[in-house]
Design a protein around this motif. Structure first.
Motif, mmCIF file in Angstrom:
data_model
loop_
_atom_site.group_PDB
_atom_site.id
_atom_site.type_symbol
_atom_site.label_atom_id
_atom_site.label_comp_id
_atom_site.label_asym_id
_atom_site.label_seq_id
_atom_site.Cartn_x
_atom_site.Cartn_y
_atom_site.Cartn_z
ATOM 1 N N TYR A 1 0.841 -1.195 0.000
ATOM 2 C CA TYR A 1 0.000 0.000 0.000
ATOM 3 C C TYR A 1 0.873 1.241 0.000
ATOM 4 C CZ TYR A 1 0.928 0.626 5.036
ATOM 5 O OH TYR A 1 1.527 0.834 6.263
ATOM 6 N N THR A 2 0.248 2.380 -0.262
ATOM 7 C CA THR A 2 0.953 3.662 -0.265
ATOM 8 C C THR A 2 0.737 4.376 1.058
ATOM 9 O OG1 THR A 2 0.759 3.908 -2.658
ATOM 10 C CG2 THR A 2 1.161 5.914 -1.390
ATOM 11 N N GLY A 3 1.834 4.701 1.724
ATOM 12 C CA GLY A 3 1.770 5.534 2.917
ATOM 13 C C GLY A 3 1.804 6.996 2.524
ATOM 14 N N ASN A 4 0.785 7.737 2.917
ATOM 15 C CA ASN A 4 0.673 9.149 2.576
ATOM 16 C C ASN A 4 1.046 10.000 3.783
ATOM 17 O OD1 ASN A 4 -0.181 11.493 0.988
ATOM 18 N ND2 ASN A 4 -1.930 11.576 2.355
ATOM 19 N N VAL A 5 1.937 10.969 3.561
ATOM 20 C CA VAL A 5 2.380 11.875 4.631
ATOM 21 C C VAL A 5 2.280 13.308 4.134
ATOM 22 C CG1 VAL A 5 4.331 12.590 6.070
ATOM 23 C CG2 VAL A 5 3.936 10.150 5.624
ATOM 24 N N ARG A 6 1.665 14.153 4.932
ATOM 25 C CA ARG A 6 1.601 15.589 4.637
ATOM 26 C C ARG A 6 2.438 16.346 5.654
ATOM 27 N NH1 ARG A 6 -1.603 18.100 0.647
ATOM 28 N NH2 ARG A 6 -2.656 16.456 -0.538
ATOM 29 N N GLU B 1 4.648 13.551 1.059
ATOM 30 C CA GLU B 1 5.636 12.484 0.936
ATOM 31 C C GLU B 1 4.894 11.180 0.689
ATOM 32 O OE1 GLU B 1 7.865 12.486 4.547
ATOM 33 O OE2 GLU B 1 9.039 14.259 4.018
ATOM 34 N N THR B 2 5.536 10.281 -0.041
ATOM 35 C CA THR B 2 4.879 9.031 -0.403
ATOM 36 C C THR B 2 5.828 7.861 -0.210
ATOM 37 O OG1 THR B 2 3.750 7.838 -2.179
ATOM 38 C CG2 THR B 2 5.478 9.338 -2.843
ATOM 39 N N PHE C 1 2.566 9.488 -6.396
ATOM 40 C CA PHE C 1 3.231 8.222 -6.708
ATOM 41 C C PHE C 1 2.613 7.202 -5.775
ATOM 42 C CE2 PHE C 1 6.823 5.235 -6.560
ATOM 43 C CZ PHE C 1 7.281 5.244 -7.860
ATOM 44 N N ARG C 2 1.695 6.371 -6.295
ATOM 45 C CA ARG C 2 0.865 5.576 -5.388
ATOM 46 C C ARG C 2 0.252 4.356 -6.087
ATOM 47 N NH1 ARG C 2 -1.531 10.719 -5.917
ATOM 48 N NH2 ARG C 2 -3.380 10.775 -7.258
ATOM 49 N N ASP C 3 -0.433 3.544 -5.268
ATOM 50 C CA ASP C 3 -1.261 2.420 -5.715
ATOM 51 C C ASP C 3 -0.441 1.255 -6.289
ATOM 52 O OD1 ASP C 3 -3.182 4.349 -5.163
ATOM 53 O OD2 ASP C 3 -3.516 4.842 -7.266
#
Length: 457
Positions: A96-101, A108-109, A139-141
């Motif tokens: 999975y994609t870890g999403n960071v703001r 950040e991804t 940049f994900r999924d």
């Protein structure tokens, strides 16, 4: 029947409460089907997404198992975004994609891994891929699959390049933990919009099929809008070069008003199955839906099987849905108009048409179908709950319309054309209890009422 029971699907994956979007981590593990989805407790499209988990023995009756992945680590604190699952060595692996703001709003991804030995509790292993050079943080999924011929694992990740163009990044691994960057999968000479989400690589026989959910800007009535559609293309996958060369432009996976982010998996019977999100669209469109007032929003499609033949990707509803069939109505209609009164919004309708026919059907006051064999165009109209007018689409039929199969599960509608040559998925809020059919020519109608309680209450 009260309004709530006429809206919430009975046997589609649907949240009891809250917001659902992309299917994630679809696998069959030790005989049990597992489906995860992006979920928020509040009915809103934006927020720190979790992976909600449900299981099934038959792909028809689903049991909610609660949250599997929460955004509770430094690398996913603002959302456990979409990804897929694989089964290997008696474990489920979820990518999975870890999403960071960050405080300044920058993103950040991280492409992350979690595993489970029992299919219920999941251990996070943190990031296995950091953002390579040449891409934005969109940049994900990740989607991972095994290459039996090369005895390695491939991963594709939806991407936006530094030039703000869509593409798909390719990686390979020998152990699922250590990954090597291969490069951009797609030729930059073709239009991939500004972002490719939820990429999926499928092998059917000797043919490779790539699916991407493409985001691009379109001008409608002088206004720039986001256009998001899942498209498929067959092509040549060069393992040596790490490239996919499509045979032609992408073709929509589904022609409906509400469809996005399909994800496939291979079950223990070697079927290539998939589910998708019956949803999407602009924020105002999503939040205007009638289910919002009932505390939930969106659902999956029914599971479908992919079949590639005659250079075309066909889809068919899974055979397990036949277990829901109850009483059957069968009618032969020729040059006449009929009206059927039905007691609920939970059924399967099959139309078998003669070669020369003009056919009109209004289903429950909110869905209209028209076909004329002279022009071979199917017109679909769906009642818009905001405007009170009908949205419509026109579909060219390759040869002639032989069969329509319409699956209705309260507000979820899926229409299969000619054994799955094309499919139309939409959210429809029905208005009455009549099915009206007007035929200039011959057709056969088969209607099955479905049985079963609502598993999503």
């Amino acid at each position: 029947m009260d309004k709530e029971n006429r809206i919430k699907p009975k046997h589609h994956v649907t949240p009891k409460t809250g917001f659902l979007n992309d299917p994630n981590g679809l696998v069959q593990f030790k005989g049990i089907y597992h489906a995860f989805y992006q979920w928020l407790e509040e009915v809103t499209p934006q927020g720190a997404k979790c992976w909600r988990h449900c299981i099934s023995k038959d792909l028809v009756n689903w049991e909610d198992k609660g949250i599997a992945l929460k955004p509770d680590m430094w690398y996913d604190k603002n959302g456990c975004y979409s990804g897929n699952g694989i089964v290997f060595n008696e474990k489920i692996y979820l990518f999975y994609t870890g999403n960071v703001r960050k405080e300044n709003g920058d993103r950040e991804t991280y492409q992350c891994l979690a595993t489970s030995e029992d299919g219920i509790t999941f251990q996070k292993h943190g990031p296995v891929i950091y953002l390579p050079e040449g891409y934005t943080a969109h940049f994900r999924d990740p989607k991972v699959w095994k290459d039996e011929e090369e005895n390695i694992w491939w991963m594709i990740v939806g991407a936006q390049t530094s030039e703000k163009k869509g593409n798909v990044a390719l990686f390979w691994s020998e152990d699922l933990y250590n990954w090597n960057y291969k490069g951009n999968l797609l030729p930059d000479t073709m239009n991939w919009g500004y972002m490719c989400e939820c990429p999926d690589m499928i092998r059917l026989g000797e043919e490779y099929i790539l699916i991407v959910s493409r985001q691009e800007k379109k001008i409608e009535n002088g206004i720039e809008k986001d256009s998001c559609h899942a498209v498929w293309m067959s092509g040549e996958f060069s393992k040596e070069k790490g490239t996919f060369t499509p045979h032609k432009e992408g073709i929509r996976v589904d022609e409906g008003f509400d469809f996005y982010a399909p994800q496939s998996f291979i079950d223990e019977n070697k079927r290539t199955l998939y589910m998708s999100w019956i949803g999407g669209g602009e924020y105002d469109y999503q939040m205007s839906q009638l289910s919002v007032n009932d505390g939930w929003l969106h659902s999956f499609t029914y599971p479908r099987e992919f079949i590639y033949k005659n250079n075309w990707l066909y889809q068919k509803p899974i055979k397990e849905l036949q277990s829901l069939r109850n009483d059957k109505i069968e009618k032969h209609i020729e040059n006449e108009e009929i009206s059927l009164e039905v007691r609920d919004y939970y059924k399967e309708i099959e139309f078998v048409l003669d070669d020369e026919i003009e056919f009109n059907c209004t289903i429950l006051g909110a869905l209209k179908l028209h076909y004329n064999s002279n022009d071979k165009i199917l017109n679909i109209k769906r009642l818009n709950w905001l405007t009170g007018e009908f949205d419509e689409k026109y579909l060219n039929i390759k040869e002639s319309l032989k069969m329509l199969r319409v699956f209705i599960d309260n507000s979820s509608v899926e229409i299969f054309i000619n054994e799955g040559e094309k499919v139309i998925s939409s959210r429809v809020y029905f208005q009455d209890n009549d099915i009206q059919i007007n035929s200039n020519g011959k057709l056969k109608l088969n209607l099955w009422n479905y049985k079963g309680e609502n598993i999503n209450e």
